[in-house]
Design a protein around this motif. Structure first.
Motif, PDB file in Angstrom:
ATOM      1  N   TYR A 146       0.859  -1.441   0.068  1.00 39.98           N
ATOM      2  CA  TYR A 146       0.059   0.062  -0.091  1.00 39.98           C
ATOM      3  C   TYR A 146       1.005   1.325   0.060  1.00 39.98           C
ATOM      4  O   TYR A 146       0.348   2.284   0.229  1.00 39.98           O
ATOM      5  CB  TYR A 146      -0.747   0.038   1.009  1.00 39.98           C
ATOM      6  N   ARG A 147       2.030   1.167  -0.376  1.00 43.90           N
ATOM      7  CA  ARG A 147       2.992   2.174  -0.241  1.00 43.90           C
ATOM      8  C   ARG A 147       2.429   3.474  -0.938  1.00 43.90           C
ATOM      9  O   ARG A 147       2.603   4.726  -0.630  1.00 43.90           O
ATOM     10  CB  ARG A 147       4.597   1.801  -0.521  1.00 43.90           C
ATOM     11  N   PRO A 148       2.097   3.269  -2.314  1.00 41.29           N
ATOM     12  CA  PRO A 148       1.678   4.476  -3.146  1.00 41.29           C
ATOM     13  C   PRO A 148       0.414   5.293  -2.253  1.00 41.29           C
ATOM     14  O   PRO A 148       0.408   6.622  -2.548  1.00 41.29           O
ATOM     15  CB  PRO A 148       1.107   3.708  -4.449  1.00 41.29           C
ATOM     16  N   ALA A 149      -0.285   4.726  -1.681  1.00 42.11           N
ATOM     17  CA  ALA A 149      -1.493   5.189  -0.891  1.00 42.11           C
ATOM     18  C   ALA A 149      -0.772   6.166   0.227  1.00 42.11           C
ATOM     19  O   ALA A 149      -1.494   7.199   0.712  1.00 42.11           O
ATOM     20  CB  ALA A 149      -2.419   4.619  -0.388  1.00 42.11           C
ATOM     21  N   THR A 150       0.112   5.495   1.060  1.00 39.19           N
ATOM     22  CA  THR A 150       0.752   6.202   2.153  1.00 39.19           C
ATOM     23  C   THR A 150       1.954   6.918   2.112  1.00 39.19           C
ATOM     24  O   THR A 150       2.613   7.228   2.992  1.00 39.19           O
ATOM     25  CB  THR A 150       0.876   5.175   3.313  1.00 39.19           C
ATOM     26  N   SER A 151       2.719   6.948   0.972  1.00 36.01           N
ATOM     27  CA  SER A 151       4.021   7.302   0.973  1.00 36.01           C
ATOM     28  C   SER A 151       4.198   8.915   1.475  1.00 36.01           C
ATOM     29  O   SER A 151       5.307   9.229   1.970  1.00 36.01           O
ATOM     30  CB  SER A 151       4.825   7.206  -0.426  1.00 36.01           C
ATOM     31  N   GLY A 152       3.120   9.722   1.221  1.00 37.18           N
ATOM     32  CA  GLY A 152       3.196  11.001   1.812  1.00 37.18           C
ATOM     33  C   GLY A 152       3.604  10.993   3.207  1.00 37.18           C
ATOM     34  O   GLY A 152       4.098  12.055   3.759  1.00 37.18           O
ATOM     35  N   LEU A 153       3.339  10.120   4.017  1.00 36.34           N
ATOM     36  CA  LEU A 153       3.634  10.090   5.432  1.00 36.34           C
ATOM     37  C   LEU A 153       5.244   9.873   5.591  1.00 36.34           C
ATOM     38  O   LEU A 153       5.571  10.456   6.880  1.00 36.34           O
ATOM     39  CB  LEU A 153       2.763   9.290   6.107  1.00 36.34           C
ATOM     40  N   VAL A 154       5.851   9.214   4.669  1.00 39.43           N
ATOM     41  CA  VAL A 154       7.335   8.998   4.724  1.00 39.43           C
ATOM     42  C   VAL A 154       8.041  10.022   5.085  1.00 39.43           C
ATOM     43  O   VAL A 154       8.935  10.299   6.016  1.00 39.43           O
ATOM     44  CB  VAL A 154       7.761   8.164   3.629  1.00 39.43           C
ATOM     45  N   ASP A 155       7.633  11.217   4.465  1.00 40.03           N
ATOM     46  CA  ASP A 155       8.507  12.632   4.577  1.00 40.03           C
ATOM     47  C   ASP A 155       8.283  13.233   6.019  1.00 40.03           C
ATOM     48  O   ASP A 155       9.054  14.063   6.248  1.00 40.03           O
ATOM     49  CB  ASP A 155       8.115  13.529   3.380  1.00 40.03           C
ATOM     50  N   HIS A 156       7.510  12.659   7.023  1.00 42.27           N
ATOM     51  CA  HIS A 156       7.209  13.293   8.059  1.00 42.27           C
ATOM     52  C   HIS A 156       7.307  12.376   9.245  1.00 42.27           C
ATOM     53  O   HIS A 156       7.545  12.924  10.418  1.00 42.27           O
ATOM     54  CB  HIS A 156       5.893  13.800   8.007  1.00 42.27           C
ATOM     55  N   LEU A 157       7.016  11.050   8.989  1.00 37.99           N
ATOM     56  CA  LEU A 157       6.694  10.183  10.216  1.00 37.99           C
ATOM     57  C   LEU A 157       7.615   9.144   9.925  1.00 37.99           C
ATOM     58  O   LEU A 157       7.656   8.328  11.086  1.00 37.99           O
ATOM     59  CB  LEU A 157       5.272   9.858  10.528  1.00 37.99           C
ATOM     60  N   SER A 158       8.580   8.779   9.167  1.00 33.52           N
ATOM     61  CA  SER A 158       9.318   7.816   9.016  1.00 33.52           C
ATOM     62  C   SER A 158      10.515   7.883  10.111  1.00 33.52           C
ATOM     63  O   SER A 158      10.934   8.999  10.414  1.00 33.52           O
ATOM     64  CB  SER A 158      10.056   7.397   7.716  1.00 33.52           C
ATOM     65  N   ALA A 187      13.814   8.110   9.212  1.00 34.80           N
ATOM     66  CA  ALA A 187      14.424   9.084   8.419  1.00 34.80           C
ATOM     67  C   ALA A 187      13.990  10.354   8.617  1.00 34.80           C
ATOM     68  O   ALA A 187      14.748  11.282   8.881  1.00 34.80           O
ATOM     69  CB  ALA A 187      14.669   8.581   7.170  1.00 34.80           C
ATOM     70  N   ALA A 188      12.692  10.792   8.411  1.00 31.25           N
ATOM     71  CA  ALA A 188      12.280  11.989   8.639  1.00 31.25           C
ATOM     72  C   ALA A 188      12.231  12.397  10.185  1.00 31.25           C
ATOM     73  O   ALA A 188      12.507  13.560  10.321  1.00 31.25           O
ATOM     74  CB  ALA A 188      10.548  11.831   8.329  1.00 31.25           C
ATOM     75  N   LEU A 189      12.215  11.524  11.003  1.00 31.04           N
ATOM     76  CA  LEU A 189      12.398  11.910  12.489  1.00 31.04           C
ATOM     77  C   LEU A 189      13.667  12.522  12.691  1.00 31.04           C
ATOM     78  O   LEU A 189      14.096  13.588  13.249  1.00 31.04           O
ATOM     79  CB  LEU A 189      12.147  10.634  13.249  1.00 31.04           C
ATOM     80  N   PRO A 206      18.958  10.022   0.994  1.00 34.70           N
ATOM     81  CA  PRO A 206      19.410   8.839   1.251  1.00 34.70           C
ATOM     82  C   PRO A 206      21.378   8.590   1.747  1.00 34.70           C
ATOM     83  O   PRO A 206      21.241   7.620   2.703  1.00 34.70           O
ATOM     84  CB  PRO A 206      19.405   8.004  -0.109  1.00 34.70           C
ATOM     85  N   GLU A 207      21.986   9.416   1.127  1.00 41.93           N
ATOM     86  CA  GLU A 207      23.481   9.325   1.594  1.00 41.93           C
ATOM     87  C   GLU A 207      23.528   9.856   3.337  1.00 41.93           C
ATOM     88  O   GLU A 207      24.157   9.208   3.811  1.00 41.93           O
ATOM     89  CB  GLU A 207      24.089  10.119   0.781  1.00 41.93           C
ATOM     90  N   GLU A 208      22.895  10.804   3.305  1.00 53.78           N
ATOM     91  CA  GLU A 208      22.815  11.443   4.892  1.00 53.78           C
ATOM     92  C   GLU A 208      22.253  10.331   5.857  1.00 53.78           C
ATOM     93  O   GLU A 208      22.623  10.331   7.011  1.00 53.78           O
ATOM     94  CB  GLU A 208      22.178  12.677   5.032  1.00 53.78           C
ATOM     95  N   VAL A 209      21.218   9.746   5.353  1.00 51.31           N
ATOM     96  CA  VAL A 209      20.491   8.845   6.241  1.00 51.31           C
ATOM     97  C   VAL A 209      21.610   7.656   6.554  1.00 51.31           C
ATOM     98  O   VAL A 209      21.524   7.266   7.708  1.00 51.31           O
ATOM     99  CB  VAL A 209      19.355   8.070   5.606  1.00 51.31           C
ATOM    100  N   ALA A 210      22.181   7.198   5.658  1.00 52.18           N
ATOM    101  CA  ALA A 210      23.332   6.105   5.835  1.00 52.18           C
ATOM    102  C   ALA A 210      24.328   6.645   6.729  1.00 52.18           C
ATOM    103  O   ALA A 210      24.811   6.025   7.460  1.00 52.18           O
ATOM    104  CB  ALA A 210      23.877   5.708   4.490  1.00 52.18           C
ATOM    105  N   GLU A 211      24.927   7.836   6.506  1.00 55.32           N
ATOM    106  CA  GLU A 211      25.891   8.524   7.143  1.00 55.32           C
ATOM    107  C   GLU A 211      25.592   8.493   8.699  1.00 55.32           C
ATOM    108  O   GLU A 211      26.266   8.152   9.704  1.00 55.32           O
ATOM    109  CB  GLU A 211      26.312   9.794   6.649  1.00 55.32           C
TER     110      GLU A 211
END
Length: 471
Positions: free
Chosen positions: A25-37, A39-41, A85-90
Motif C-alpha cells: 500500500y505504499r503508493p497510498a501512504t508514501s506521503g507520510l514517509v517525509d514526516h513520520l518515518s 529518516a524523517a524523524l 539517502p546518503e545522509e541517512v546512511a551516514e
C-alpha cells in the motif's frame, strides 16, 4: 524563514517490507514517509538542532557568540533541505558507534561546521539540551506536518466525494430502516449528509489542534541553562524558539513534553475514523440490498470463481484499516499521557508507531474515495422498495388524526391503536390505505392530503436538510 525544497525521503522503495504500508500500500501512504518515518524523524531532529544553534547565536545568549551571516544561515539550513539517502546512511553509521540516536545527530552536525567556518562553535550544538528537548520538538513538527499536509487533505478529498453524492441524491426518496425494519422515508442524500456533518465537526477540531513543544533541560528546570548563563531569561528564549518552529510553547514539564496534545489529536482522529467506519458499514449494506450499483472496473476480477460478482472490497478494506488505525491511536493516546516520575522511555517505542496509525487511516480514506467513485445510485431499486412499503404512511395518518382530534373533529379516538391494528405485521397497499382514510371522517382538506400522499412524498424536509452540508 522561507522554506526550501527538501529532498523527498519517500522516493526509494523498501526492497522487502515487513508491513503492508511500506509494501503493498505504499503508493497510498508514501506521503507520510517525509514526516513520520525514522529518516524523517532524524531530519526533523537536525532541523531542531540547527534552528536552536541559530537561535542561540542570533539571540547572542552567550558571551562571544557571533551573529551569523546570511550565507552561514543558508548553509546551516541546507543540512536539513539536502538530507537524503546518503545522509541517512551516514547518520546510521554514526549511531552504530554512539548507540544513541540524538547524539548521532549532534555529531552529524558538528562534522559539517568546519566547512562553514563555524568549527569553533561546535560546543553550541545541542547546548543545554537533553535528548527529549530535541525529540519532542522533532515529533511535534513531524506530526503537525503529517496531519496538515497529508491526512487532512486526504480527509477533505473524501468529504468532497461524499458531498457530491449528497448533491446527486438529495431528492432521491428512500425507505428508512430503523432497527432493520421499514420506517419513515428519507432521502439518500440526507442520510449521507448526516455523515458529512459529523465528519466535518471532527475535521474542525483537528484543524484547530495545537502542537506543543518544550526545550527546558533534563528535568524541565533550566538548571544547566542558568548555571551557564544566569543573566539570560531562559524561559523566554525557549518560548520564542518553540514558537519560531510554528509550535505552541509548553511552559511546565518534566524531562518530557507531556504528550497530552497528542492524546487529544489521536482521540479526534479515532473519532473521525469511527464515524467513517459507520459510513462504510451503511454503504456496504446499501450495496447489498441493491440501492447502489457498483460500476465495474475494466479488466478487474470481482470474484475468483463467480463471474457475476462485483464485491464491495473498497469499503471492506476501509473498515479493516480504520479498525487497525484506531487500535494504535487508542493505545498511543492511553500510553503517552503517563510517565514514571520525571522520565521513562515507554513513549519512545510508542511514538515510532504514529506513522503506522495515521497510515492505516490514510489508506482507509483512499479506499473510501475509490469506492465512492465506483458507485451509481440505483433509483429504480430504491423506488420499488418504497412502493412495496405503503404501511410506513401509518405514522402520517395517525399523526394527522391526532391533529384533527385537537381541532375538534369527532371520531378521532385511539389513532395509534387503530393504525397499529391495520398495519402491524402485514403489508398494506395504496388502495387499502386510501379506503381506511376515507372511512375515518377526517376534514376534507386533511383527507385529501393523506390520499395524495405516497411513500416517495413522505420525506419531510429531507431534501432541504441534505443541502445544509453546504452551509
Amino acid at each position: 524563514m522561507t522554506p526550501m525544497t527538501r529532498v523527498s525521503l519517500a522516493a526509494a522503495e523498501p526492497v522487502i517490507a515487513l508491513g503492508p504500508l511500506d509494501g503493498r500500500y505504499r503508493p497510498a501512504t508514501s506521503g507520510l514517509v517525509d514526516h513520520l518515518s525514522e529518516a524523517a524523524l532524524n531530519r526533523n531532529r537536525i532541523h531542531v538542532e540547527v534552528e536552536w544553534f541559530i537561535h542561540l547565536c542570533q539571540q547572542q545568549v552567550l558571551p562571544g557568540l557571533p551573529a551569523l551571516t546570511a550565507e552561514q544561515l543558508t548553509q546551516l539550513r541546507q543540512m536539513v533541505e539536502t538530507f537524503g539517502p546518503e545522509e541517512v546512511a551516514e547518520l546510521a553509521s554514526i549511531e552504530a558507534q554512539t548507540v544513541h540516536d540524538v547524539k548521532a545527530v549532534e555529531y552529524f552536525i558538528v562534522r559539517r561546521l568546519d566547512s562553514l567556518g563555524l568549527g569553533n562553535l561546535a560546543p553550541v550544538v545541542h547546548f543545554a539540551c537533553t535528548s527529549e528537548d530535541i525529540n519532542n520538538l522533532a515529533y511535534a513538527v513531524g506530526i503537525r506536518d503529517a496531519v496538515t499536509t497529508v491526512w487532512l487533505p486526504a480527509a477533505r478529498g473524501t468529504l468532497r466525494k461524499l458531498e457530491s453524492l449528497v448533491d446527486d441524491a438529495a431528492t432521491t426518496a428512500m425507505l428508512s430502516r430503523t432497527h432493520g425494519q421499514p420506517a419513515t422515508p428519507t432521502t439518500l442524500g440526507k442520510e449521507i449528509a448526516v455523515f458529512v456533518h459529523r465528519l466535518k465537526r471532527q475535521l474542525d477540531r483537528i484543524e484547530r489542534q495545537e502542537y506543543l513543544g518544550k526545550i527546558n533541560g533534563a528535568t524541565g528546570t533550566y538548571a544547566a541553562h542558568l548555571t551557564a548563563a544566569p543573566e539570560v531569561d531562559w524561559p523566554q528564549v525557549a518560548k520564542s524558539f518553540v514558537e519560531h518552529l510554528g509550535l505552541t510553547f509548553n511552559p511546565l514539564t518534566t524531562q518530557i513534553e507531556s504528550h497530552d496534545y497528542q492524546a487529544e489529536l489521536y482521540a479526534d482522529v479515532a473519532r473521525f475514523n469511527r464515524i467513517l467506519h459507520g459510513l462504510c458499514v451503511d454503504v456496504w449494506s446499501y450495496i447489498s440490498i441493491g440501492f447502489f450499483r457498483q460500476i465495474p472496473v475494466a479488466g478487474a476480477t470481482g470474484s475468483s470463481t463467480m463471474p457475476h460478482k462485483v464485491n464491495p472490497i473498497r469499503f471492506e478494506n476501509a473498515e479493516a484499516n480504520l479498525e487497525i488505525s484506531n487500535a494504535l491511536l487508542d493505545s498511543l493516546g492511553a500510553t503517552l499521557v503517563e510517565s514514571r516520575w520525571q522520565r521513562d522511555l515507554t513513549d519512545s517505542s510508542g511514538q515510532r508507531n504514529i506513522g503506522t496509525a495515521l497510515g492505516h487511516s490514510v489508506l482507509a480514506l483512499s479506499n473510501v474515495s475509490k469506492g465512492l467513485g465506483q458507485l451509481d445510485v440505483a433509483e429504480d431499486v430504491i423506488a420499488a422498495d418504497l412502493d412495496a412499503n405503503w404501511e410506513v404512511l401509518g405514522e402520517a395518518i395517525q399523526t394527522v388524526m391526532r391533529a384533527e382530534a385537537v381541532a375538534g373533529v369527532p371520531g378521532m379516538d385511539n389513532p395509534y391503536e387503530r393504525l397499529k391494528e391495520l398495519t402491524r405485521g402485514r403489508r398494506v397497499d395504496a388502495q387499502k390505505l386510501k379506503e381506511f382514510v376515507s372511512g375515518l371522517g377526517l376534514s376534507a382538506q386533511a383527507e385529501q392530503r393523506l390520499k395524495n400522499l405516497t411513500p416517495a412524498d413522505y420525506t419531510g424536509l429531507a431534501a432541504d436538510l441534505a443541502q445544509q452540508h453546504r452551509g
